[in-house]
Design a protein around this motif. Sequence first.
Motif, PDB file in Angstrom:
ATOM      1  N   THR A  79      25.426  77.643  14.808  1.00 50.53           N
ATOM      2  CA  THR A  79      24.867  76.312  14.571  1.00 50.53           C
ATOM      3  C   THR A  79      25.475  75.739  13.295  1.00 50.53           C
ATOM      4  O   THR A  79      26.268  76.394  12.609  1.00 50.53           O
ATOM      5  CB  THR A  79      23.337  76.365  14.410  1.00 50.53           C
ATOM      6  N   GLY A  80      25.080  74.529  12.957  1.00 51.85           N
ATOM      7  CA  GLY A  80      25.567  73.914  11.736  1.00 51.85           C
ATOM      8  C   GLY A  80      25.154  74.666  10.496  1.00 51.85           C
ATOM      9  O   GLY A  80      25.823  74.584   9.453  1.00 51.85           O
ATOM     10  N   SER A  81      24.057  75.408  10.562  1.00 46.06           N
ATOM     11  CA  SER A  81      23.558  76.149   9.404  1.00 46.06           C
ATOM     12  C   SER A  81      24.154  77.543   9.275  1.00 46.06           C
ATOM     13  O   SER A  81      23.895  78.235   8.290  1.00 46.06           O
ATOM     14  CB  SER A  81      22.026  76.255   9.485  1.00 46.06           C
ATOM     15  N   THR A  82      24.920  77.966  10.266  1.00 42.88           N
ATOM     16  CA  THR A  82      25.554  79.283  10.187  1.00 42.88           C
ATOM     17  C   THR A  82      26.517  79.309   9.001  1.00 42.88           C
ATOM     18  O   THR A  82      27.287  78.366   8.794  1.00 42.88           O
ATOM     19  CB  THR A  82      26.319  79.594  11.485  1.00 42.88           C
ATOM     20  N   SER A  83      26.469  80.366   8.212  1.00 38.27           N
ATOM     21  CA  SER A  83      27.332  80.455   7.031  1.00 38.27           C
ATOM     22  C   SER A  83      28.798  80.493   7.435  1.00 38.27           C
ATOM     23  O   SER A  83      29.151  80.885   8.562  1.00 38.27           O
ATOM     24  CB  SER A  83      26.995  81.704   6.214  1.00 38.27           C
ATOM     25  N   GLN A  84      29.674  80.088   6.517  1.00 40.26           N
ATOM     26  CA  GLN A  84      31.106  80.076   6.799  1.00 40.26           C
ATOM     27  C   GLN A  84      31.621  81.473   7.132  1.00 40.26           C
ATOM     28  O   GLN A  84      32.472  81.639   8.010  1.00 40.26           O
ATOM     29  CB  GLN A  84      31.874  79.502   5.601  1.00 40.26           C
ATOM     30  N   ARG A  85      31.111  82.470   6.437  1.00 38.15           N
ATOM     31  CA  ARG A  85      31.532  83.846   6.700  1.00 38.15           C
ATOM     32  C   ARG A  85      31.159  84.257   8.119  1.00 38.15           C
ATOM     33  O   ARG A  85      31.979  84.829   8.851  1.00 38.15           O
ATOM     34  CB  ARG A  85      30.880  84.797   5.688  1.00 38.15           C
ATOM     35  N   GLU A  86      29.912  83.926   8.540  1.00 41.28           N
ATOM     36  CA  GLU A  86      29.475  84.277   9.893  1.00 41.28           C
ATOM     37  C   GLU A  86      30.258  83.490  10.937  1.00 41.28           C
ATOM     38  O   GLU A  86      30.603  84.021  12.003  1.00 41.28           O
ATOM     39  CB  GLU A  86      27.981  84.007  10.043  1.00 41.28           C
ATOM     40  N   LYS A  87      30.545  82.213  10.633  1.00 40.30           N
ATOM     41  CA  LYS A  87      31.307  81.399  11.579  1.00 40.30           C
ATOM     42  C   LYS A  87      32.683  82.006  11.835  1.00 40.30           C
ATOM     43  O   LYS A  87      33.118  82.127  12.982  1.00 40.30           O
ATOM     44  CB  LYS A  87      31.454  79.972  11.048  1.00 40.30           C
ATOM     45  N   LYS A  88      33.374  82.362  10.752  1.00 40.52           N
ATOM     46  CA  LYS A  88      34.705  82.953  10.903  1.00 40.52           C
ATOM     47  C   LYS A  88      34.645  84.225  11.736  1.00 40.52           C
ATOM     48  O   LYS A  88      35.528  84.484  12.570  1.00 40.52           O
ATOM     49  CB  LYS A  88      35.295  83.245   9.528  1.00 40.52           C
ATOM     50  N   GLU A  89      33.615  85.005  11.513  1.00 42.93           N
ATOM     51  CA  GLU A  89      33.474  86.255  12.270  1.00 42.93           C
ATOM     52  C   GLU A  89      33.246  85.963  13.754  1.00 42.93           C
ATOM     53  O   GLU A  89      33.840  86.603  14.631  1.00 42.93           O
ATOM     54  CB  GLU A  89      32.310  87.067  11.708  1.00 42.93           C
ATOM     55  N   ILE A  90      32.385  84.966  14.039  1.00 39.38           N
ATOM     56  CA  ILE A  90      32.105  84.612  15.433  1.00 39.38           C
ATOM     57  C   ILE A  90      33.357  84.040  16.096  1.00 39.38           C
ATOM     58  O   ILE A  90      33.683  84.379  17.247  1.00 39.38           O
ATOM     59  CB  ILE A  90      30.929  83.608  15.507  1.00 39.38           C
ATOM     60  N   TYR A  91      34.083  83.141  15.373  1.00 44.35           N
ATOM     61  CA  TYR A  91      35.323  82.589  15.924  1.00 44.35           C
ATOM     62  C   TYR A  91      36.287  83.711  16.325  1.00 44.35           C
ATOM     63  O   TYR A  91      36.877  83.692  17.416  1.00 44.35           O
ATOM     64  CB  TYR A  91      36.024  81.702  14.889  1.00 44.35           C
ATOM     65  N   ALA A  92      36.443  84.685  15.419  1.00 43.38           N
ATOM     66  CA  ALA A  92      37.394  85.773  15.664  1.00 43.38           C
ATOM     67  C   ALA A  92      36.955  86.629  16.845  1.00 43.38           C
ATOM     68  O   ALA A  92      37.776  87.003  17.696  1.00 43.38           O
ATOM     69  CB  ALA A  92      37.545  86.623  14.404  1.00 43.38           C
ATOM     70  N   ARG A  93      35.674  86.946  16.906  1.00 43.51           N
ATOM     71  CA  ARG A  93      35.191  87.807  17.989  1.00 43.51           C
ATOM     72  C   ARG A  93      35.288  87.110  19.342  1.00 43.51           C
ATOM     73  O   ARG A  93      35.628  87.731  20.350  1.00 43.51           O
ATOM     74  CB  ARG A  93      33.751  88.224  17.716  1.00 43.51           C
ATOM     75  N   LEU A  94      34.973  85.796  19.368  1.00 45.30           N
ATOM     76  CA  LEU A  94      35.028  85.076  20.639  1.00 45.30           C
ATOM     77  C   LEU A  94      36.444  84.979  21.184  1.00 45.30           C
ATOM     78  O   LEU A  94      36.664  85.037  22.399  1.00 45.30           O
ATOM     79  CB  LEU A  94      34.451  83.658  20.471  1.00 45.30           C
ATOM     80  N   SER A  95      37.416  84.799  20.299  1.00 46.49           N
ATOM     81  CA  SER A  95      38.786  84.552  20.747  1.00 46.49           C
ATOM     82  C   SER A  95      39.629  85.807  20.893  1.00 46.49           C
ATOM     83  O   SER A  95      40.747  85.746  21.411  1.00 46.49           O
ATOM     84  CB  SER A  95      39.476  83.596  19.768  1.00 46.49           C
ATOM     85  N   ALA A  96      39.113  86.952  20.444  1.00 43.40           N
ATOM     86  CA  ALA A  96      39.892  88.191  20.534  1.00 43.40           C
ATOM     87  C   ALA A  96      40.214  88.512  22.000  1.00 43.40           C
ATOM     88  O   ALA A  96      39.361  88.355  22.875  1.00 43.40           O
ATOM     89  CB  ALA A  96      39.111  89.345  19.907  1.00 43.40           C
ATOM     90  N   PRO A  97      41.451  88.953  22.287  1.00 43.86           N
ATOM     91  CA  PRO A  97      41.848  89.245  23.677  1.00 43.86           C
ATOM     92  C   PRO A  97      40.888  90.186  24.385  1.00 43.86           C
ATOM     93  O   PRO A  97      40.576  89.997  25.557  1.00 43.86           O
ATOM     94  CB  PRO A  97      43.244  89.859  23.520  1.00 43.86           C
ATOM     95  N   GLU A  98      40.445  91.197  23.692  1.00 49.10           N
ATOM     96  CA  GLU A  98      39.465  92.125  24.272  1.00 49.10           C
ATOM     97  C   GLU A  98      38.144  91.914  23.535  1.00 49.10           C
ATOM     98  O   GLU A  98      37.653  92.783  22.819  1.00 49.10           O
ATOM     99  CB  GLU A  98      39.948  93.569  24.137  1.00 49.10           C
ATOM    100  N   SER A  99      37.576  90.746  23.694  1.00 53.74           N
ATOM    101  CA  SER A  99      36.405  90.352  22.912  1.00 53.74           C
ATOM    102  C   SER A  99      35.211  91.265  23.168  1.00 53.74           C
ATOM    103  O   SER A  99      34.928  91.644  24.313  1.00 53.74           O
ATOM    104  CB  SER A  99      36.019  88.911  23.233  1.00 53.74           C
ATOM    105  N   ASP A 100      34.503  91.607  22.063  1.00 52.91           N
ATOM    106  CA  ASP A 100      33.280  92.389  22.190  1.00 52.91           C
ATOM    107  C   ASP A 100      32.048  91.494  22.080  1.00 52.91           C
ATOM    108  O   ASP A 100      30.924  91.979  21.956  1.00 52.91           O
ATOM    109  CB  ASP A 100      33.231  93.476  21.100  1.00 52.91           C
TER     110      ASP A 100
END
Length: 706
Positions: A337-358
């Motif tokens: 959400t808009g309130s998600t911290s930048q650190r958490e956002k980056k982590e979510i972006y990376a996990r969602l886009s990873a080829p073998e996403s977990d």
Amino acid sequence: MTPDSSVKTLRGVGETRAKALENMGIRTLRDLLYHFPRAYENRGHIRRLTEGTDGVKSAFLLTVGTVPKTVRLRGRMTLTKFKAFDDSGSVDVVFYNQEYVRQIFEVGETYRFWGKLTYSKSWSLSSPAYEPAPEGKVLPDFISVYSIGNGVNRKLIESLIASALACPIPDFLPEEIRLRYHFPTLSRALKSVHAPASREELDAALRRLIFDELFCYSLAVSSNRQRELVKTTAPCSPVDLSSFYALLPYELTGAQKRVISEIVADMTATDKTPMHRILIGDVGSGKTVCAMAAIYLAVKNGYQAALMAPTEILANQHYHDFLPFFERLGFSCACLTGSTSQREKKEIYARLSAPESDLQIVVGTHALLGDKVRFSKLGLVITDEQHRFGIRQRTTLGEKMAHGHSLVMSATPIPRTLALAFYGDLDVSRLDELPQGRQKIETYVVNESYRDRLNGFIARQVADGGQVYIVCPAIEDAPEDGPADEIPLDRMIWNGGSDTPVKNAVDYAEHLQNHVFPTLRVGVLHGKLKAAEKNKIMTAFLNREIDILVSTTVIEVGVNVPNATLMVIENAERFGLSQLHQLRGRVGRGTRQSYCILVSDFSGEAAKERLGIMHETTDGFRIAERDLAMRGPGDFFSGACNSEMRQSGGIQLRLAKCCDDPALMEAAFREANEIVRQDPALSFPEHAAIEDELTYYFHTTDNEVS
């Protein structure tokens, strides 16, 4: 000049005025043409002087009785005054700092004056509007009143609109359709809505312009449907749902089982057509578990699933429901959400886009639409409370998956005749059965004479551990309906309005806290608050830090508060039945008996009948059918276009939300569907103007989601 010319092409509009107009959403001549009056002054209702009311604007037909004289006051101010009369008496007509009027008014001439009659030692009419009214001259009954802004006064906006009306206005509606329904041309309709010569002319113009909005809406819906039909996807393989069902703490209703079967059939169809379905269900009918079944099917097939909710509160609520459930099934879930911290956002972006996403499941708000959000294998998109999002926003999230399924959900029961109109781009599933054990919300209609008893009932609910919603139709004290002879545009379209005093949330909350419930904790919530403040207030209510929440309809779609046991709706006659039903659904979510009190002093029989239906039944679909029959489709459009809940990223329905004619709506959708059937891409030369009109409609809306 053309309608798409900049306002700067108009005489007298430089950079400063252009900026002031832009702040009002006006950039082109077309924007001026569609800057409809907010109301009309009914100057055709002529009163005799003895019928005037102190402090109320009215129209008078008066003859000048004395020669105007000017006197100089302190501070260089001048006062010009003369007597005018009708057959019932005389009045002093007064103008400040307008010496030139001495050259205008001559003894014996008759004028129509529009102004506020006031009494202080004698009656006076101060700085009225005026028009010569010689015998035999016909004056228009209605004069337009516009919303204005800083740097843009009434005289300027009237002048600019008149200039815009002078430019050629091409008509995008095919001639055969226009003639079939006896519509005026677009040019004539726009001129009539801004400067109607009569009520009949205004009615014809509004009918044409309402048709246009519904027609364009339907074209967008139908075109979107055609685009979806040509997509293909790899079907999901059927899966055993027994593990999913085993974790549910309750038995599914027959309706839930039927809807899940429809979803499974869509997602596993061998024709490779992606699911494009809407799930319509009453409040508490169990839509979420159907969405969870769709998610389970998608992630078991190796896909990712995303659910988009309109508010952070609702997104967090879904997340906290999903997280423990799907973790037990072996799948991970995150919230963005808009309130998600930048650190958490980056982590979510990376996990969602990873080829073998977990990360298989993500729940979020419009933050999911951001460019940085990319998926490795998105196969299912779910949009909750879809009327809070426009067609473009649904499509934007869907475009993040190459080939996948879409499910949208709405808690607004809607008649079958309207479902195809609203959701022609979607297959429709209906949850028309409530889970067993759900308590009926006792509903009562009362008037102001019950106020003391109602306040006592509110106090008892809080004393017994419950919480209370109080909904008001307005945010702040404002002249919503204007003077007695100033008629709001929506009242010109639909004549069933209310003249009873309007309660506003801000003032009423202050009154309750200071004078009625000083020992209780009263909060106030409305659409003008920033999203973070709204979330803070709703979270406080959820955590029992607020006893009474005074709100506007912003809580129509909101968080689940099981402890809320009483819903009070002030000026209930001002709401549509379906909207009242949605508001009532905010309570009755816990184990305790809940109540809904509709407060109305309106004496009209139609309003009494409508409110009586709320007392008779809690069946949302039955209520929706009665609402359509009694008030037309406008209430349903209004729910999607309310100023507090904009259909962002979608078409802005200025007039259709007041429509009271189901036949007009059905005609607009029928004609639009036929055009799309013949020309799905709107590529025929004769449809080029329609394509331009759609571009305008969809590029002049607010892109924010509340």
